[in-house]
Design an enzyme around this catalytic site. Structure first.
Site, PDB file in Angstrom:
ATOM      1  N   SER A   1      48.916  39.305  31.918  1.00 43.00           N
ATOM      2  CA  SER A   1      49.184  38.796  33.071  1.00 43.00           C
ATOM      3  C   SER A   1      49.961  37.343  33.421  1.00 43.00           C
ATOM      4  O   SER A   1      50.342  36.677  32.160  1.00 43.00           O
ATOM      5  CB  SER A   1      47.663  38.273  33.039  1.00 43.00           C
ATOM      6  OG  SER A   1      47.134  37.027  34.235  1.00 43.00           O
TER       7      SER A   1
ATOM      8  N   TYR B   1      41.372  32.856  28.274  1.00 49.62           N
ATOM      9  CA  TYR B   1      41.996  34.460  28.344  1.00 49.62           C
ATOM     10  C   TYR B   1      43.464  34.152  28.920  1.00 49.62           C
ATOM     11  O   TYR B   1      44.724  34.692  28.711  1.00 49.62           O
ATOM     12  CB  TYR B   1      41.435  34.686  30.406  1.00 49.62           C
ATOM     13  CG  TYR B   1      42.517  35.795  31.171  1.00 49.62           C
ATOM     14  CD1 TYR B   1      41.737  36.926  31.645  1.00 49.62           C
ATOM     15  CD2 TYR B   1      43.322  35.235  31.726  1.00 49.62           C
ATOM     16  CE1 TYR B   1      42.441  38.213  31.672  1.00 49.62           C
ATOM     17  CE2 TYR B   1      44.148  36.068  32.878  1.00 49.62           C
ATOM     18  CZ  TYR B   1      43.675  37.888  32.367  1.00 49.62           C
ATOM     19  OH  TYR B   1      44.510  38.819  33.660  1.00 49.62           O
TER      20      TYR B   1
HETATM   21  N1  LIG Z   1      42.816  41.828  38.588  1.00 49.02           N
HETATM   22  C1  LIG Z   1      43.903  41.156  38.211  1.00 49.02           C
HETATM   23  O1  LIG Z   1      44.499  40.237  39.469  1.00 49.02           O
HETATM   24  C2  LIG Z   1      45.093  41.412  36.758  1.00 49.02           C
HETATM   25  C3  LIG Z   1      45.922  40.232  37.160  1.00 49.02           C
HETATM   26  C4  LIG Z   1      46.673  40.072  36.097  1.00 49.02           C
HETATM   27  C5  LIG Z   1      46.320  40.801  35.271  1.00 49.02           C
HETATM   28  N2  LIG Z   1      45.092  41.380  34.468  1.00 49.02           N
HETATM   29  C6  LIG Z   1      44.657  42.100  33.356  1.00 49.02           C
HETATM   30  O2  LIG Z   1      44.969  43.755  33.965  1.00 49.02           O
HETATM   31  C7  LIG Z   1      43.782  44.205  33.255  1.00 49.02           C
HETATM   32  C8  LIG Z   1      42.796  45.225  33.428  1.00 49.02           C
HETATM   33  O3  LIG Z   1      41.921  44.522  35.104  1.00 49.02           O
HETATM   34  P1  LIG Z   1      41.212  44.618  36.505  1.00 49.02           P
HETATM   35  O4  LIG Z   1      41.493  43.511  37.233  1.00 49.02           O
HETATM   36  O5  LIG Z   1      41.626  46.456  36.309  1.00 49.02           O
HETATM   37  O6  LIG Z   1      39.655  44.779  35.490  1.00 49.02           O
HETATM   38  P2  LIG Z   1      38.400  45.161  35.442  1.00 49.02           P
HETATM   39  O7  LIG Z   1      37.161  44.775  34.653  1.00 49.02           O
HETATM   40  O8  LIG Z   1      38.532  45.920  36.425  1.00 49.02           O
HETATM   41  O9  LIG Z   1      38.804  46.532  34.481  1.00 49.02           O
HETATM   42  C9  LIG Z   1      38.973  45.691  32.936  1.00 49.02           C
HETATM   43  C10 LIG Z   1      38.356  47.579  31.992  1.00 49.02           C
HETATM   44  O10 LIG Z   1      38.255  47.526  30.457  1.00 49.02           O
HETATM   45  C11 LIG Z   1      37.253  47.527  30.323  1.00 49.02           C
HETATM   46  N3  LIG Z   1      36.130  46.835  28.821  1.00 49.02           N
HETATM   47  C12 LIG Z   1      36.252  44.868  28.636  1.00 49.02           C
HETATM   48  N4  LIG Z   1      35.970  44.957  27.366  1.00 49.02           N
HETATM   49  C13 LIG Z   1      36.283  47.017  26.893  1.00 49.02           C
HETATM   50  C14 LIG Z   1      36.083  46.573  25.343  1.00 49.02           C
HETATM   51  N5  LIG Z   1      35.485  46.232  24.550  1.00 49.02           N
HETATM   52  N6  LIG Z   1      35.902  48.558  25.192  1.00 49.02           N
HETATM   53  C15 LIG Z   1      37.272  49.407  25.864  1.00 49.02           C
HETATM   54  N7  LIG Z   1      36.891  48.879  27.503  1.00 49.02           N
HETATM   55  C16 LIG Z   1      36.414  47.322  27.806  1.00 49.02           C
HETATM   56  C17 LIG Z   1      36.097  47.439  31.553  1.00 49.02           C
HETATM   57  O11 LIG Z   1      35.316  47.787  31.562  1.00 49.02           O
HETATM   58  C18 LIG Z   1      36.847  47.214  32.786  1.00 49.02           C
HETATM   59  O12 LIG Z   1      36.560  49.211  32.548  1.00 49.02           O
HETATM   60  C19 LIG Z   1      43.156  43.729  32.088  1.00 49.02           C
HETATM   61  O13 LIG Z   1      43.742  43.268  30.651  1.00 49.02           O
HETATM   62  C20 LIG Z   1      43.555  41.925  33.089  1.00 49.02           C
HETATM   63  O14 LIG Z   1      43.592  41.101  32.366  1.00 49.02           O
HETATM   64  C21 LIG Z   1      44.518  41.924  36.364  1.00 49.02           C
END
Ligand SMILES: NC(=O)c1ccc[n+]([C@@H]2O[C@H](COP(=O)([O-])OP(=O)(O)OC[C@H]3O[C@@H](n4cnc5c(N)ncnc54)[C@H](O)[C@@H]3O)[C@@H](O)[C@H]2O)c1
Length: 268
Positions: free
Chosen positions: A143, A156
């Site tokens: 991220s 985070y």
């Molecule tokens: N959304 C954003 O703007 C953004 C920006 C930068 C980075 N990211 C990164 O992208 C990735 C996905 O983000 P997102 O926005 O789709 O989030 P999200 O919350 O929609 O998805 C995260 C997923 O991880 C799963 N998860 C959580 N704990 C878990 C565990 N212990 N075992 C297995 N699965 C588990 C959740 O159930 C969920 O389906 C993350 O790593 C996040 O840090 C997101």
């Protein structure tokens, strides 16, 4: 031409947002995708959606912080598909609190999922790749908060910056085996694609939330926030043989966010 035909890919954290987009993008290029999530609906609905689009996918439930569960998940993928070529470590817990507020329990869980889950999945998938002499590709989703000090998000930011050097160190451990490890940096993500995917999975359309205090779109140099499909095309490149000598690097798909000179307000 499909660039991932014949490859078996595990994607963790397959919610309708980024993980769903990554899984769909890999499947569109011919990969057989295993959608792994601790929430059963996120694993199964993602796999069903890919199959409904003509791809090949299975959903598996697994908590990535539980080493026994991760070992069982990798063993199941081996049993079903013979091995693993691509792992995308995407599961994560977003959001948080400041260093002044964060309870230890919440800190520990976020570090366990974001850092520990990536470690465990990488460890057991890489062991299988080494055993089978597969020159696989492992991708770590970071991220922009891992590159910068974001206020109110201590665990985070800490976990995501840890993943940047985890990627380099794991790349060194696995280079002698021909296994590549790279990270992919997303940033604040346009919500529309994830909302449309949630609706396609049969879920209610989530209510639009206010943007909060930060105007991400205005501050990003390219004036447009990335969508999951933009991350997916970068992940396809890192997963494919097109990047065969790229390892230990970070590919930022952030519309210029991290490169920006901090006081510059684009368009001002
Ligand atoms: N959304 C954003 O703007 C953004 C920006 C930068 C980075 N990211 C990164 O992208 C990735 C996905 O983000 P997102 O926005 O789709 O989030 P999200 O919350 O929609 O998805 C995260 C997923 O991880 C799963 N998860 C959580 N704990 C878990 C565990 N212990 N075992 C297995 N699965 C588990 C959740 O159930 C969920 O389906 C993350 O790593 C996040 O840090 C997101």
């Amino acid at each position: 031409m499909e660039r991932l035909t014949g490859k078996i890919a595990i994607v963790t954290g397959t919610s309708p947002n980024i993980g769903g987009g990554l899984a769909g993008g890999l499947a569109d290029e011919g990969a057989v995708v295993v959608c792994v999530d601790v929430v059963p609906d996120n694993a199964c609905q993602c796999a069903d959606w890919i199959v409904g689009r003509g791809g090949r996918a299975t959903g598996l439930v697994c908590d990535v912080t539980d080493e026994g569960a991760v070992q069982a998940m990798v063993a199941k993928v081996r049993e079903m598909h013979g091995g693993v070529d691509v792992l995308v470590n995407n599961a994560g817990i977003l959001g948080g609190q400041s260093v002044l507020e964060m309870p230890l329990e919440r800190w520990s869980r976020q570090i366990a999922v974001n850092l520990g889950g990536t470690f465990l999945c990488t460890k057991h998938v890489a062991r299988l790749m080494v055993e089978q002499q597969r020159r696989g590709s492992i991708i770590v989703i970071v991220s922009t908060a891992g590159h910068q000090g974001q206020p109110g998000n201590i665990a985070y930011c800490t976990s995501k910056s840890g993943l940047l050097n985890f990627t380099r160190a794991a790349a060194m451990d696995l280079a002698p085996h021909g296994i590549r490890v790279n990270s992919l940096t997303p940033t604040a993500t346009d919500a529309e694609e994830g909302v449309e995917r949630a609706v396609a999975w049969g879920r209610a359309r989530p209510e639009r939330r206010g943007g909060g205090l930060l105007d991400f779109r205005r501050m990003v140099p390219m004036g447009q926030l990335p969508s999951p499909r933009h991350y997916a095309s970068a992940a396809v490149f890192l997963a494919s043989d097109e990047s065969e000598l790229i390892t230990g690097t970070d590919l930022r798909v952030d519309a210029g966010a991290v490169a920006k000179y901090w006081p510059w307000i684009p368009g001002a």
